[in-house]
Design a protein around this motif. Structure first.
Motif, PDB file in Angstrom:
ATOM      1  N   GLU A   1       0.844  -1.208   0.000  1.00  0.00           N
ATOM      2  CA  GLU A   1       0.000   0.000   0.000  1.00  0.00           C
ATOM      3  C   GLU A   1       0.875   1.252   0.000  1.00  0.00           C
ATOM      4  O   GLU A   1       0.601   2.224  -0.701  1.00  0.00           O
ATOM      5  N   GLU A   2       1.934   1.195   0.814  1.00  0.00           N
ATOM      6  CA  GLU A   2       2.859   2.326   0.912  1.00  0.00           C
ATOM      7  C   GLU A   2       3.492   2.632  -0.434  1.00  0.00           C
ATOM      8  O   GLU A   2       3.525   3.769  -0.890  1.00  0.00           O
ATOM      9  N   VAL A   3       4.009   1.578  -1.051  1.00  0.00           N
ATOM     10  CA  VAL A   3       4.723   1.746  -2.322  1.00  0.00           C
ATOM     11  C   VAL A   3       3.767   2.264  -3.392  1.00  0.00           C
ATOM     12  O   VAL A   3       4.092   3.168  -4.166  1.00  0.00           O
ATOM     13  N   GLU A   4       2.563   1.702  -3.394  1.00  0.00           N
ATOM     14  CA  GLU A   4       1.556   2.085  -4.376  1.00  0.00           C
ATOM     15  C   GLU A   4       1.183   3.559  -4.218  1.00  0.00           C
ATOM     16  O   GLU A   4       1.009   4.289  -5.196  1.00  0.00           O
ATOM     17  N   GLN A   5       1.070   3.967  -2.967  1.00  0.00           N
ATOM     18  CA  GLN A   5       0.661   5.327  -2.630  1.00  0.00           C
ATOM     19  C   GLN A   5       1.762   6.339  -2.957  1.00  0.00           C
ATOM     20  O   GLN A   5       1.494   7.458  -3.349  1.00  0.00           O
ATOM     21  N   LEU A   6       3.022   5.942  -2.767  1.00  0.00           N
ATOM     22  CA  LEU A   6       4.139   6.887  -2.759  1.00  0.00           C
ATOM     23  C   LEU A   6       4.922   6.956  -4.071  1.00  0.00           C
ATOM     24  O   LEU A   6       5.335   8.036  -4.498  1.00  0.00           O
ATOM     25  N   CYS A   7       5.119   5.804  -4.694  1.00  0.00           N
ATOM     26  CA  CYS A   7       6.162   5.738  -5.723  1.00  0.00           C
ATOM     27  C   CYS A   7       5.633   6.044  -7.122  1.00  0.00           C
ATOM     28  O   CYS A   7       4.518   5.651  -7.488  1.00  0.00           O
ATOM     29  N   THR A   8       6.480   6.709  -7.890  1.00  0.00           N
ATOM     30  CA  THR A   8       6.117   7.011  -9.274  1.00  0.00           C
ATOM     31  C   THR A   8       6.359   5.793 -10.168  1.00  0.00           C
ATOM     32  O   THR A   8       5.654   5.578 -11.137  1.00  0.00           O
ATOM     33  N   ARG A   9       7.393   5.040  -9.837  1.00  0.00           N
ATOM     34  CA  ARG A   9       7.645   3.770 -10.551  1.00  0.00           C
ATOM     35  C   ARG A   9       8.008   2.708  -9.527  1.00  0.00           C
ATOM     36  O   ARG A   9       8.595   3.009  -8.484  1.00  0.00           O
ATOM     37  N   ILE A  10       7.681   1.471  -9.888  1.00  0.00           N
ATOM     38  CA  ILE A  10       7.856   0.383  -8.924  1.00  0.00           C
ATOM     39  C   ILE A  10       8.538  -0.799  -9.604  1.00  0.00           C
ATOM     40  O   ILE A  10       8.216  -1.136 -10.754  1.00  0.00           O
ATOM     41  N   MET A  11       9.473  -1.393  -8.872  1.00  0.00           N
ATOM     42  CA  MET A  11      10.043  -2.654  -9.336  1.00  0.00           C
ATOM     43  C   MET A  11       9.629  -3.740  -8.340  1.00  0.00           C
ATOM     44  O   MET A  11       9.823  -3.579  -7.137  1.00  0.00           O
ATOM     45  N   ILE A  12       9.048  -4.812  -8.850  1.00  0.00           N
ATOM     46  CA  ILE A  12       8.684  -5.925  -7.971  1.00  0.00           C
ATOM     47  C   ILE A  12       9.818  -6.943  -8.030  1.00  0.00           C
ATOM     48  O   ILE A  12      10.244  -7.354  -9.109  1.00  0.00           O
ATOM     49  N   MET A  13      10.319  -7.287  -6.847  1.00  0.00           N
ATOM     50  CA  MET A  13      11.466  -8.215  -6.778  1.00  0.00           C
ATOM     51  C   MET A  13      11.054  -9.527  -6.138  1.00  0.00           C
ATOM     52  O   MET A  13      10.233  -9.559  -5.223  1.00  0.00           O
ATOM     53  N   SER A  14      11.663 -10.590  -6.642  1.00  0.00           N
ATOM     54  CA  SER A  14      11.453 -11.904  -6.025  1.00  0.00           C
ATOM     55  C   SER A  14      12.689 -12.757  -6.315  1.00  0.00           C
ATOM     56  O   SER A  14      13.156 -12.792  -7.454  1.00  0.00           O
TER      57      SER A  14
END
Lengths: 378, 309
Positions: free
Chosen positions: B193-206
């Motif tokens: 939720e935090e990342v979705e709310q805050l970030c302009t771009r997102i990298m999902i890592m696994s």
């Protein structure tokens, strides 16, 4: 930059509770304990005047030479005997029984020493009596056999000392001062914990603070140098506090060379910090293990320097001299001894030189490894 | 601003970063999202040259990054996952210490420290030792120490772990303000939720890999699932569940712990048909929830695992 790192390190070091306990409060408690525990130690080494009885009968009064000899060792400040005269044997026996006197001399057919038990005082009294009788017999033999040897009588009676007692300093011999020196050496070595903190707080795999500082734009060598200087300052302040307490509160006399005593504390303190830094520089050893290593090595060093057994440093020096020379605590203690007992500084500066050389070696090893540290994991 | 090429990092046999690539543009708030152990912190530590890595290249501000590139380090701010402050120094002394590692000038530093104190809302706690601060305030102090020197690039590694909601909102708003003031931000978290709310771009890592990168809209568009419906049902017969699963627009439907969860395919809206089936079969329904796809759905579909694990 320097004042920021150094100054904050000093503030943090002074506020640190563990530091406060181990390098400020504990030495004060130990010094106080030593003060009370060894209060009578120096006095115990002095010979006391022996309470000696004499049966003041006719035979005794007629033996003018013995009366003269006995009175000569029973007068003055450094007299051997404190004489008490009894008119008869019964009175002397009663005094002996009650412990008022350690023995009594009675002149009958021969001079006799009557004692109730064995002991140092009784042995001294017997030695005096034997010595008197031996000298008296020698003189009588010379007179009866060969009167021509009468001229040598003076030589026979005189005692020649072939050695001369020279005091190396004005300070009185003190057994308890050695314990205080060993204690100061131990506190100097406690500087290792400051070294441990300085280096651990710079290792990314040991602490978050270490990781954070490693990421800053200050070189590791510079950072650790400023930090160690701060740690040394904190530790030296604790030593000064302890020395001041020992001198001004407990009234222990460290002799007239107080400046040199403080110099020794400083050099010893720096050695302690450098030792801690060197042990802590290995990032693969956990902090608890480093602490255990430091405590163990410190305890061994101060034990061998005589903290627990007063003459241990002499035993080590006689049997394993190399261990004594390489033991930093022994060098610190020896430097203190030199200041107290010697008038010249030759051996003192030899000790200071050895301590300084050890410090340089430890710091070189530390800087060599700390500059090359990179982490596989944190 | 940041270019990472094919970074490989191993911990013994464990491959922590597997040919990891990253590009962050100036002015972005770039989120690294992934569960614990996905490699987010390792990636940051490698980018900052705190950790040795096997292969790859890291360029910051167009220059190769190394542990002794102090000029680059001076332009970077770091807020570590674990609070990294001196326990024996007060709030103000801690901020001054870390700011002083970057800014030698004392007068300038005093001003920056005051600004950092105000920025993080620690004004009432200037003389407090860290042990007297709550978890949230401690995190704010950690942030103040990392950003006081006004860096151009800031790495924030899970700065809101174990923080109360009030402090969390304060921290997130502060990060937005830093960004508005010109800082580029790399933000790691496992709170989607935090990342979705805050970030302009997102990298999902696994598993040490970047499995997807984009804006939140781009990420959600990558998956086949759309809206998700959840209904509380006391008893759902198996034949009714099968009927729902066969419904047009249903991506998946399952029933566990008295909860019916139906995921629709992207763009479908099958809420009414599902409720019709339940009513027709006389199935009693409690509360019904419907929500758009989340980053957890993206992570679930790409990796087959829950992001929340």
């Amino acid at each position: 930059m320097f004042w920021n790192i150094y100054g904050k390190r000093v503030i943090a070091g002074i506020r640190d509770k563990e530091t406060m306990i181990w390098t400020w409060i504990f030495p004060i408690m130990l010094a106080t304990l030593f003060y009370f525990a060894f209060a009578g130690l120096d006095a115990a080494g002095m010979l006391k005047v022996i309470p000696m009885g004499v049966v003041d009968n006719e035979q005794y009064r007629q033996d003018a030479s013995f009366v003269s000899a006995l009175e000569s060792v029973s007068t003055g400040e450094d007299r051997l005997f404190d004489l008490r005269y009894f008119p008869d044997v019964n009175g002397a026996d009663a005094a002996l029984e009650s412990g008022e006197i350690d023995g009594y001399i009675i002149a009958g057919g021969a001079l006799s020493l009557i004692v109730k038990s064995d002991g140092l005082n009784q042995t001294i009294a017997k030695s005096f009596l034997d010595s008197y009788l031996q000298t008296k017999n020698s003189v009588e033999a010379v007179i009866t056999r060969d009167l021509s040897q009468l001229g040598n009588l003076e030589e026979l009676l005189s005692r020649v000392n072939y050695t001369e007692k020279i005091s190396l300093s004005d300070n009185p011999v003190s057994a308890k001062i050695g314990y205080f020196y060993s204690m100061l050496a131990m506190i100097c070595m406690y500087g290792c914990f400051q070294g441990l903190v300085s280096v651990s707080y710079l290792q990314a795999n040991i602490s978050a603070l270490g990781a954070r500082r490693t990421m800053s734009p200050v070189g590791r060598f510079r950072m650790v140098t400023y930090d160690l200087l701060g740690g040394m300052t904190v530790h030296y302040l604790s030593l000064l506090f302890c020395v001041a307490y020992i001198i001004f509160v407990l009234g222990i006399d460290f002799g007239s060379k107080l400046g040199m005593v403080l110099l020794t504390c400083f050099v010893g303190s720096v050695l302690g910090v450098a030792f801690g830094a060197m042990v802590s520089v290995n990032p693969k050893i956990k902090e608890q293990a480093k602490t255990a290593i430091l405590i163990t090595v410190n305890m061994i060093c101060v034990f061998l320097s005589g903290l627990m057994i007063g003459n241990m440093n002499y035993i080590v020096m006689q049997n394993v001299p190399i261990a004594a020379w390489l033991n930093p605590a022994s060098r610190i203690v020896d430097a203190f001894y030199c200041l107290y007992y010697y008038d010249n500084y030759e051996r003192f500066f030899l000790n200071i030189g050895i301590i300084s050389a050890m410090t340089v070696v430890l710091l070189v090893i530390t800087s060599f490894f700390i500059g090359r540290q990179r982490y596989e994991s944190i | 601003m940041i270019q990472v090429r094919s970074l490989v990092k191993r911990y013994g046999d464990l491959l922590a970063l597997d040919h990891f690539d990253l590009n962050v543009q100036k002015g972005e708030i770039f989120g690294l999202l992934g569960p614990n152990g996905s490699g987010k912190t390792t990636a940051i530590n490698c980018m900052l040259s705190l950790l040795k890595y096997g292969k790859g290249e890291v360029h910051l501000f167009g220059e190769p990054m190394s542990s002794d590139n102090y000029a680059l380090k001076r332009r970077i701010g770091v807020v570590m996952q674990n609070v990294a402050v001196f326990n024996e120094l007060t709030v103000i002394e801690n901020i001054d210490y870390f700011c002083g590692l970057y800014v030698p000038d004392k007068a300038k530093r005093r001003q920056l420290v005051d600004e950092a104190v105000e920025f993080t809302g620690l004004g009432d706690f200037r003389k407090f030792l860290p042990k007297k601060l709550s978890g949230g305030l401690l995190r704010r102090l950690n942030i103040a120490c990392g950003i006081a020197h006004k860096p151009e690039l800031i790495f924030l590694d899970e700065p809101t772990v174990a923080v109360d909601p009030q402090s969390r909102n304060h921290i997130l708003e502060g990060i937005r303000e830093l960004n508005r003031n010109g800082a580029t931000i790399v933000y790691t978290s496992h709170y989607m939720e935090e990342v979705e709310q805050l970030c302009t771009r997102i990298m999902i890592m696994s598993g040490g890999k970047a499995v997807a990168t984009g804006t939140k809209e781009e990420l959600k568009a990558m998956i086949r699932t759309g809206e998700k419906m959840t209904a509380e049902i006391y008893d759902l017969p198996a034949n009714v569940l099968k009927e729902i699963q066969k419904l047009d627009g249903t991506f998946s439907a399952d029933y566990t712990d008295n909860l019916l969860t139906v995921r629709y395919t992207a763009g479908s809206h099958a809420l009414i048909p599902v409720l019709d089936i339940l009513r027709r079969n006389n199935v009693g329904v409690g509360r019904v929830f419907s929500e758009p796809p989340t980053l957890n759905d993206v992570f679930l579909e790409i990796t087959g695992k829950e992001l929340k694990d």
